[in-house]
Enzyme design. Structure first.
Site, PDB file in Angstrom:
ATOM      1  N   CYS A   1       0.602  -1.181   0.084  1.00 53.54           N
ATOM      2  CA  CYS A   1      -0.029   0.021  -0.007  1.00 53.54           C
ATOM      3  C   CYS A   1       0.842   1.310   0.091  1.00 53.54           C
ATOM      4  O   CYS A   1       0.248   2.188  -0.623  1.00 53.54           O
ATOM      5  CB  CYS A   1      -0.840  -0.137   1.233  1.00 53.54           C
ATOM      6  SG  CYS A   1      -1.541  -1.342   1.682  1.00 53.54           S
TER       7      CYS A   1
ATOM      8  N   CYS B   1       1.507   3.656  -3.128  1.00 53.03           N
ATOM      9  CA  CYS B   1       0.497   4.790  -3.700  1.00 53.03           C
ATOM     10  C   CYS B   1       0.361   5.884  -2.679  1.00 53.03           C
ATOM     11  O   CYS B   1      -0.269   6.627  -2.791  1.00 53.03           O
ATOM     12  CB  CYS B   1      -0.564   3.736  -4.252  1.00 53.03           C
ATOM     13  SG  CYS B   1      -0.299   2.828  -5.677  1.00 53.03           S
ATOM     14  N   HIS B   2      -0.050   5.116  -1.380  1.00 53.98           N
ATOM     15  CA  HIS B   2      -0.652   5.873  -0.315  1.00 53.98           C
ATOM     16  C   HIS B   2       0.126   6.497   0.614  1.00 53.98           C
ATOM     17  O   HIS B   2      -0.335   7.498   1.467  1.00 53.98           O
ATOM     18  CB  HIS B   2      -1.807   5.207   0.441  1.00 53.98           C
ATOM     19  CG  HIS B   2      -2.699   4.231  -0.240  1.00 53.98           C
ATOM     20  ND1 HIS B   2      -3.916   5.111  -0.850  1.00 53.98           N
ATOM     21  CD2 HIS B   2      -3.128   3.210  -0.898  1.00 53.98           C
ATOM     22  CE1 HIS B   2      -4.633   4.524  -1.458  1.00 53.98           C
ATOM     23  NE2 HIS B   2      -4.097   3.215  -1.644  1.00 53.98           N
TER      24      HIS B   2
ATOM     25  N   MET C   1      -7.182   1.349  -7.723  1.00 53.91           N
ATOM     26  CA  MET C   1      -7.134   0.670  -6.697  1.00 53.91           C
ATOM     27  C   MET C   1      -7.114  -0.900  -6.669  1.00 53.91           C
ATOM     28  O   MET C   1      -8.304  -1.505  -7.342  1.00 53.91           O
ATOM     29  CB  MET C   1      -8.022   0.990  -5.531  1.00 53.91           C
ATOM     30  CG  MET C   1      -8.249   0.060  -4.449  1.00 53.91           C
ATOM     31  SD  MET C   1      -6.841   0.201  -3.179  1.00 53.91           S
ATOM     32  CE  MET C   1      -7.412  -0.974  -2.109  1.00 53.91           C
TER      33      MET C   1
ATOM     34  N   HIS D   1       5.794  11.275 -10.521  1.00 57.62           N
ATOM     35  CA  HIS D   1       6.077   9.638 -10.543  1.00 57.62           C
ATOM     36  C   HIS D   1       7.103   8.965 -11.464  1.00 57.62           C
ATOM     37  O   HIS D   1       8.038   8.918 -10.949  1.00 57.62           O
ATOM     38  CB  HIS D   1       4.679   8.970 -10.618  1.00 57.62           C
ATOM     39  CG  HIS D   1       4.592   7.517 -10.288  1.00 57.62           C
ATOM     40  ND1 HIS D   1       4.832   7.107  -8.966  1.00 57.62           N
ATOM     41  CD2 HIS D   1       4.489   6.354 -11.101  1.00 57.62           C
ATOM     42  CE1 HIS D   1       4.791   5.858  -8.984  1.00 57.62           C
ATOM     43  NE2 HIS D   1       4.512   5.237 -10.302  1.00 57.62           N
TER      44      HIS D   1
ATOM     45  N   HIS E   1       0.489   7.257 -16.436  1.00 59.85           N
ATOM     46  CA  HIS E   1       1.254   6.137 -16.151  1.00 59.85           C
ATOM     47  C   HIS E   1       2.187   5.884 -17.204  1.00 59.85           C
ATOM     48  O   HIS E   1       1.611   5.050 -17.959  1.00 59.85           O
ATOM     49  CB  HIS E   1       0.941   5.296 -15.212  1.00 59.85           C
ATOM     50  CG  HIS E   1       1.736   4.412 -14.359  1.00 59.85           C
ATOM     51  ND1 HIS E   1       2.809   3.545 -14.926  1.00 59.85           N
ATOM     52  CD2 HIS E   1       2.241   4.549 -13.195  1.00 59.85           C
ATOM     53  CE1 HIS E   1       3.555   3.249 -14.003  1.00 59.85           C
ATOM     54  NE2 HIS E   1       2.975   3.664 -13.127  1.00 59.85           N
TER      55      HIS E   1
END
Ligand code: DHE
Length: 530
Positions: A45, A48-49, A86, A325, A367
Site C-alpha cells: 500500500c 501509492c498511499h 486501486m 511519479h 502512467h
C-alpha cells in the site's frame, strides 16, 4: 449500518465508496497483528498511499477518515478494488480475508513512522563480494551479453538474466525484497537491482555466469536507482533515491561503497508548504551534463544532482507539478517528461536550460513508465502516456525544433479498451507502440495488450497474452525485432512476440519464473531506448 450497506453495494458494483456517519470502533490490533499489518502495508500500500498515509498516487488514508469508513466498507474496498486503479487485492487472491480484515482495522489506527537510516548504518550494510580488480577483463559468457535481459521475479526477490538471442536463462540472482526495477551502467556491463527494502544488488554480466559482486542497503524503502552516464563518468557512480527516509545516497558505481547521503528541501513547489513525506520517484541520468535528474514526488520539484562536484549536491530545483511519479527522456535526450499523477498532467523539463517548458493535461492518472518516442507521419517526433484511471493513449508533440507548432501539445487521443495501463513501449525499429492494462479490474482486460500503429495513427489490435494472470511491462530485444511481455502470476510466463507479425514465438515458463514483472534489455536500458 444502512450507510455501510449502501457503500458496500456501491463498491461491489464497481463504484466509488459513498459511506458516511458513525461506524463501530474497530477491534484493536495485538502487537503481532500490528507487525503483520505494517508489513502488508509497506509491501502493498505504501507506494501509492505514502509511508505516513498522507496520499500520493492514491488518496490519503488518515485515521479519522478511515474510522468514518469503518471496517466493513474498508474490507469491501480492499477486496474489490476501485475503478481509479486501486487493485482488487482480495479478488485477485493477493490478500486473504483475514489479512483484509487486519488491514481494514490497521488503517483506522494512527500511521506508524518507520526509523531513519544513517550513513554509518548504510556503510555497515555494504558487502563487497568481488573487488573490481578480481573481475573478468573481457566478457566470459557464451552469448552476446549486450542482448541479455534481466527479468524481475518480484515475489521471489530474484532477478533472472536471460539471453534474448537464445532465450536461455543464464543466471538466477538473489536480490532485495519485492524487487522493483533494474538499471544498467553506462557501458551496460553492470545491472543494478533495487528492492523495495532499499537493497541495491550489483550484478556483473561479464562473468561466465552473471554474478553479484556487491550489495548495500541505502534506504528502508526505495524504488529507483540510476548510474552516472555522462562522458568521462561512465560506470563511476550510482544514486539511490529513497521512499523512506527522505534522502538520496550516492555510491561508488563499481563497488557500491557508500560515498554520501543527502536530504532535500520538503516544501511544495507551489504553496511552499512543508511536508512530512517527500519521496524520490524517477531518476534519469541527464545526457546534457554530469547530472542526475531526480523527481521529488510530493513536493513537485525536479532536482538536478551534480555528480562532478565532490559532495554530489543538488544544484537546481525546477518547479514541476505534484505528484511526480514516472517518466523518461525524449529522443534527443534534451527533454525529460514525467507524469504528475495527481494533476493528470505530463510535465516537460528542458535539461539544457534547466527549466520547465510545459505541463500537458493528458487524462486521469497518467502512467507512462519511461514512455515512448517515435515519429508520427503528421506531427513529427512525439511522446506519449497511458493512464491508470482511464483507457486512453495520449500522444503529444515532442519536436520543438522540427514541428514547433505541435511541441508539447496533445496531438492524438486513442481510446483503449480498459483503464489500468501501467506501461507503453516502442523501439526505433518498431512500427508499433505496445500498451498493457495490468491494473484493470476486469481479469480478461488485465491480460490483454494493445498495439498502436505509428504509421496509421490508430489502434491496430488488442489481444490477450494468456488465459490467466496479468500482462505487464513491455521490453524489446536489442535488435528491436521481438517484444517480451510478462504474465505476472505465480505460474509466470514471458511471452515473446515477433514485432513485425505480432505472432507469439515463444513462451518461457518454469517453476523459477514466479511473478515476473519488469524486463530490462542491457542495450535498451543502458542507452535509454524507448
Ligand atoms: Fe513501479 C518504475 C514507483 C508499483 C513495476 N515505479 C517505477 C518508477 C517509480 C515507481 C517511481 C520509476 C523508477 C525510475 O525510472 O527511476 N511503482 C512505484 C510505486 O510507488 C508503486 C505505484 C507502488 C509500490 O508500492 O511500489 C509501483 N511498479 C509497481 C508495480 O506494482 C509493478 C507493476 C510491479 C512491482 O514491482 O510490484 C511496478 N515500476 C515497475 C517497473 C518500472 C517501474 C517494471 C520500470 C519501467 C521501465 O520500463 O523502466
Amino acid at each position: 449500518m444502512v450507510g455501510a450497506i449502501v457503500a458496500l453495494a456501491a463498491v461491489a458494483a464497481g463504484g466509488t465508496w459513498v459511506g458516511s456517519g458513525a461506524t463501530p470502533a474497530p477491534q484493536p490490533l495485538t502487537d503481532a497483528e500490528f507487525q503483520e499489518a505494517s508489513g502488508v502495508y509497506f509491501q502493498r500500500c505504501a507506494g501509492c498511499h505514502g509511508t505516513l498515509r498522507d496520499g500520493a498516487t492514491g488518496p490519503a488514508l488518515g485515521p479519522v477518515t478511515m474510522r468514518k469508513r469503518g471496517t466493513q466498507v474498508l474490507e469491501a474496498i480492499i477486496h474489490n478494488g476501485l475503478p481509479g486503479g486501486m487493485p482488487a487485492w482480495g479478488k485477485a487472491g493477493l490478500l486473504t480475508p483475514s489479512q483484509i480484515n487486519l488491514m481494514a482495522r490497521y488503517l483506522q489506527m494512527p500511521a506508524a513512522e518507520p526509523p531513519q537510516l544513517s550513513l554509518d548504518e548504510i556503510r555497515a550494510s555494504w558487502r563487497l563480494i568481488v573487488p573490481a580488480a578480481e573481475r573478468p577483463t573481457t566478457p566470459q559468457g557464451k552469448g552476446d551479453w549486450r542482448n541479455y535481459t534481466g527479468v524481475i521475479l518480484r515475489d521471489a526477490g530474484k532477478v533472472a538474466i536471460l539471453d534474448a538471442d537464445t532465450k536461455r536463462r543464464v543466471a538466477l540472482v538473489d536480490t532485495g525484497y519485492a524487487v522493483h526495477i533494474l538499471r544498467a551502467s553506462a557501458s551496460g556491463r553492470y545491472f543494478y537491482a533495487i528492492g523495495r527494502d532499499g537493497k541495491v544488488t550489483l550484478i556483473d554480466l561479464w562473468f561466465p555466469t552473471p554474478t553479484t559482486v556487491a550489495e548495500v542497503k541505502g534506504c528502508i524503502d526505495a524504488r529507483s536507482v540510476e548510474s552516472s552516464k555522462y562522458a568521462g563518468f561512465e560506470d563511476r557512480f550510482l544514486i539511490e533515491g529513497c521512499y523512506w527516509p527522505l534522502q538520496y545516497v550516492v555510491f561508488d558505481g563499481l563497488t557500491l561503497e557508500p560515498m554520501t547521503m543527502h536530504d532535500y528541501p520538503t516544501a511544495t513547489f507551489d504553496e511552499g508548504k512543508t511536508l512530512r513525506e517527500v519521496r524520490v520517484a524517477t531518476i534519469v541520468a541527464d545526457p546534457e551534463g554530469p547530472r542526475w535528474v531526480v523527481a521529488l514526488k510530493e513536493s513537485g520539484y525536479v532536482a538536478l544532482v551534480d555528480y562532478s562536484a565532490p559532495d554530489f549536491p543538488i544544484t537546481k530545483m525546477i518547479p514541476g507539478q505534484r505528484f511526480l511519479h514516472d517518466g523518461g527522456l525524449d529522443h534527443t535526450g534534451r527533454y525529460f517528461s514525467i507524469a504528475a499523477n495527481e494533476r493528470n498532467q505530463m510535465v516537460v523539463v528542458d535539461l539544457l536550460k534547466g527549466e520547465r517548458v510545459a505541463r500537458i493535461r493528458t487524462g486521469r492518472t497518467p502512467h507512462p513508465g519511461r514512455g515512448a518516442n517515435w515519429k508520427d507521419p503528421k506531427y513529427g517526433w512525439v511522446m506519449a502516456t497511458t493512464h491508470i484511471g482511464e483507457g486512453k493513449l495520449t500522444i503529444y508533440g515532442a519536436d520543438p525544433a522540427g514541428r514547433p507548432r505541435y511541441a508539447w501539445k496533445v496531438v492524438r487521443q486513442i481510446r483503449l479498451p480498459s483503464p489500468g495501463t501501467l506501461f507503453l513501449k516502442t523501439h526505433p525499429r518498431s512500427p508499433w507502440v505496445w500498451t498493457d492494462a495490468t491494473l484493470s479490474t476486469d481479469p480478461k482486460a488485465a491480460r490483454t495488450v494493445c498495439v498502436y500503429s505509428n504509421a496509421r495513427g490508430r489502434l491496430h489490435r488488442c489481444f490477450p497474452i494468456s488465459t490467466y494472470g496479468r500482462a505487464t511491462h513491455i521490453e524489446y530485444n536489442r535488435q528491436g525485432t521481438e517484444v517480451w511481455i510478462s504474465n505476472w502470476d505465480r505460474r509466470g510466463e514471458i511471452v515473446i512476440y515477433n514485432d513485425r507479425t505480432l505472432k507469439p514465438i515463444r513462451r518461457i515458463r518454469g517453476s523459477w519464473l514466479r511473478t515476473p514483472t519488469g524486463k530490462f534489455n542491457v542495450t535498451n536500458t543502458a542507452r535509454d531506448i524507448y
